[in-house]
Scaffold this motif. Structure first.
Motif, PDB file in Angstrom:
ATOM      1  N   ASN A  51       2.622  29.459   5.053  1.00  0.00           N
ATOM      2  CA  ASN A  51       2.641  29.338   3.595  1.00  0.00           C
ATOM      3  C   ASN A  51       3.272  28.046   3.097  1.00  0.00           C
ATOM      4  O   ASN A  51       3.557  27.915   1.913  1.00  0.00           O
ATOM      5  N   THR A  52       3.506  27.091   4.012  1.00  0.00           N
ATOM      6  CA  THR A  52       4.026  25.802   3.571  1.00  0.00           C
ATOM      7  C   THR A  52       2.989  25.148   2.681  1.00  0.00           C
ATOM      8  O   THR A  52       1.807  25.122   3.032  1.00  0.00           O
ATOM      9  N   PRO A  53       3.398  24.612   1.514  1.00  0.00           N
ATOM     10  CA  PRO A  53       2.413  24.070   0.563  1.00  0.00           C
ATOM     11  C   PRO A  53       1.587  22.956   1.161  1.00  0.00           C
ATOM     12  O   PRO A  53       2.015  22.249   2.039  1.00  0.00           O
TER      13      PRO A  53
ATOM     14  N   ILE B 110       5.519  17.379   0.364  1.00  0.00           N
ATOM     15  CA  ILE B 110       4.197  17.928   0.677  1.00  0.00           C
ATOM     16  C   ILE B 110       3.540  18.472  -0.585  1.00  0.00           C
ATOM     17  O   ILE B 110       2.360  18.232  -0.858  1.00  0.00           O
ATOM     18  N   GLU B 111       4.311  19.200  -1.371  1.00  0.00           N
ATOM     19  CA  GLU B 111       3.802  19.772  -2.624  1.00  0.00           C
ATOM     20  C   GLU B 111       3.277  18.680  -3.555  1.00  0.00           C
ATOM     21  O   GLU B 111       2.295  18.879  -4.279  1.00  0.00           O
ATOM     22  N   LEU B 112       3.904  17.500  -3.503  1.00  0.00           N
ATOM     23  CA  LEU B 112       3.518  16.393  -4.380  1.00  0.00           C
ATOM     24  C   LEU B 112       2.420  15.519  -3.781  1.00  0.00           C
ATOM     25  O   LEU B 112       2.041  14.515  -4.375  1.00  0.00           O
ATOM     26  N   GLY B 113       1.925  15.893  -2.585  1.00  0.00           N
ATOM     27  CA  GLY B 113       0.769  15.188  -2.042  1.00  0.00           C
ATOM     28  C   GLY B 113       0.956  14.528  -0.697  1.00  0.00           C
ATOM     29  O   GLY B 113       0.015  13.943  -0.162  1.00  0.00           O
TER      30      GLY B 113
ATOM     31  N   PHE C 185       0.840  -1.191   0.000  1.00  0.00           N
ATOM     32  CA  PHE C 185       0.000   0.000   0.000  1.00  0.00           C
ATOM     33  C   PHE C 185       0.879   1.245   0.000  1.00  0.00           C
ATOM     34  O   PHE C 185       1.881   1.310   0.712  1.00  0.00           O
ATOM     35  N   ASP C 186       0.471   2.227  -0.786  1.00  0.00           N
ATOM     36  CA  ASP C 186       1.135   3.527  -0.779  1.00  0.00           C
ATOM     37  C   ASP C 186       0.059   4.594  -0.638  1.00  0.00           C
ATOM     38  O   ASP C 186      -0.933   4.592  -1.371  1.00  0.00           O
ATOM     39  N   VAL C 187       0.251   5.495   0.304  1.00  0.00           N
ATOM     40  CA  VAL C 187      -0.772   6.496   0.594  1.00  0.00           C
ATOM     41  C   VAL C 187      -0.986   7.426  -0.596  1.00  0.00           C
ATOM     42  O   VAL C 187      -0.038   7.923  -1.198  1.00  0.00           O
ATOM     43  N   LEU C 188      -2.242   7.627  -0.948  1.00  0.00           N
ATOM     44  CA  LEU C 188      -2.630   8.612  -1.952  1.00  0.00           C
ATOM     45  C   LEU C 188      -3.241   9.841  -1.296  1.00  0.00           C
ATOM     46  O   LEU C 188      -2.933  10.972  -1.658  1.00  0.00           O
ATOM     47  N   ASN C 189      -4.113   9.599  -0.315  1.00  0.00           N
ATOM     48  CA  ASN C 189      -4.781  10.713   0.356  1.00  0.00           C
ATOM     49  C   ASN C 189      -5.187  10.272   1.758  1.00  0.00           C
ATOM     50  O   ASN C 189      -6.142   9.522   1.927  1.00  0.00           O
TER      51      ASN C 189
ATOM     52  N   PRO D 224      10.830  12.648 -11.023  1.00  0.00           N
ATOM     53  CA  PRO D 224      10.915  13.843 -10.168  1.00  0.00           C
ATOM     54  C   PRO D 224       9.671  14.101  -9.328  1.00  0.00           C
ATOM     55  O   PRO D 224       9.728  14.887  -8.380  1.00  0.00           O
ATOM     56  N   GLU D 225       8.550  13.460  -9.646  1.00  0.00           N
ATOM     57  CA  GLU D 225       7.314  13.700  -8.905  1.00  0.00           C
ATOM     58  C   GLU D 225       7.004  12.579  -7.917  1.00  0.00           C
ATOM     59  O   GLU D 225       5.876  12.453  -7.449  1.00  0.00           O
TER      60      GLU D 225
END
Length: 271
Positions: free
Chosen positions: A269-271, A246-249, A112-116, A216-217
């Motif tokens: 302002n941290t993404p 964090i920016e990538l999810g 399992f890899d977290v998506l959300n 890279p993502e």
């Protein structure tokens, strides 16, 4: 360098970093009944805190037993949708909101890899490689197949089975054998990077850099890179890497790494 308590707490996740980062395509999604899923049944893995058992039932419920001592700590409902599964806790150590994970299901391991998910506890509990109770038989089967025909994909499956059972050294050998034959898979570099924890942060960093060059993502690569940099006392770079994750999810890192990065982050302002 002495590993921090935070890394030990998150090692369950970072050791395993199981799946890729690609979101399932809409036209590939399809509901699968719980009775149809081969995921149904008992799955085990070894965590830094000891063995963990997860049992998926045909009724759509999954239970988690820390320590594999017949005591259920968490009970959740689960819904399968194509290559993803959503967990909604209903009893025990509950998370307030559902969590969605990408699945990688094979005859030898489940990952399992977290998506959300905003629940750090569930991420640490769920993410990673799991295997069946008859894992020794599964390993013997792979051993025989690899002895007869050492295909890269077989060595990769055995390496991930080794990860589920907590055998990092053997897993690393199989991941390295795979990479020697196919160096284009970012996920495998992340898998191998995790096997170097906690003793060889330079190798963790090197494999994460190679994974990022390929993908890279990949949020897991940026996260694991950040952990390695932090342990190498390169804290500003580490926090920049966490910010990228964090920016990538990897949104839960806003909380998990807030104390580490307070000096470097503009929290508002941290993404």
């Amino acid at each position: 360098m002495k590993i921090t308590n935070i890394i030990l707490a998150l090692l369950t996740l970072t050791m395993l970093l199981a799946c890729g980062q690609k979101q399932p395509k809409e036209n590939e999604k399809h509901d699968k009944s719980h009775s149809e899923s081969t995921m149904t049944g008992i799955w085990l893995r070894m965590s830094p805190q000891g063995p963990v058992k997860m049992e998926f039932k045909k009724t759509g419920k999954v239970t988690i037993d820390f320590g594999n001592d017949q005591a259920v700590e968490v009970s959740s409902n689960y819904t399968i949708n194509g290559d993803t599964v959503e967990f909604t806790d209903v009893e025990g150590e509950m998370c307030p909101a559902p969590g969605t994970y990408l699945m990688d299901e094979t005859p030898y391991y489940l990952a399992f890899d977290v998506l959300n998910d905003t629940c750090n506890g569930r991420i640490k509990t769920t993410s990673g490689f799991w295997t069946k109770p008859n894992f020794r038989e599964l390993q013997e089967t792979l051993d025989k197949q690899i002895a007869a025909n050492p295909e890269a994909k077989l060595q990769l499956m055995r390496g991930r089975l080794y990860m589920a059972t907590g055998n990092s050294e053997k897993a690393r050998k199989d991941f390295s054998a795979f990479i020697a034959k196919d160096s284009s898979n970012a996920r495998v570099f992340i898998n191998r990077a995790a096997t170097f924890f906690p003793g060889d942060m330079q190798s963790v960093l090197a494999d994460c850099e190679r994974a990022i060059a390929l993908d890279p993502e990949n949020k897991n690569a940026w996260f694991l890179r950040g952990l390695a940099l932090y342990e190498m006392d390169r804290k500003k770079e580490a926090c920049e890497s966490f910010s990228k994750a964090i920016e990538l999810g990897f949104s839960v890192l806003r909380i998990a790494e807030k104390q580490k990065c307070a000096e470097y982050w503009d929290i508002e302002n941290t993404p």
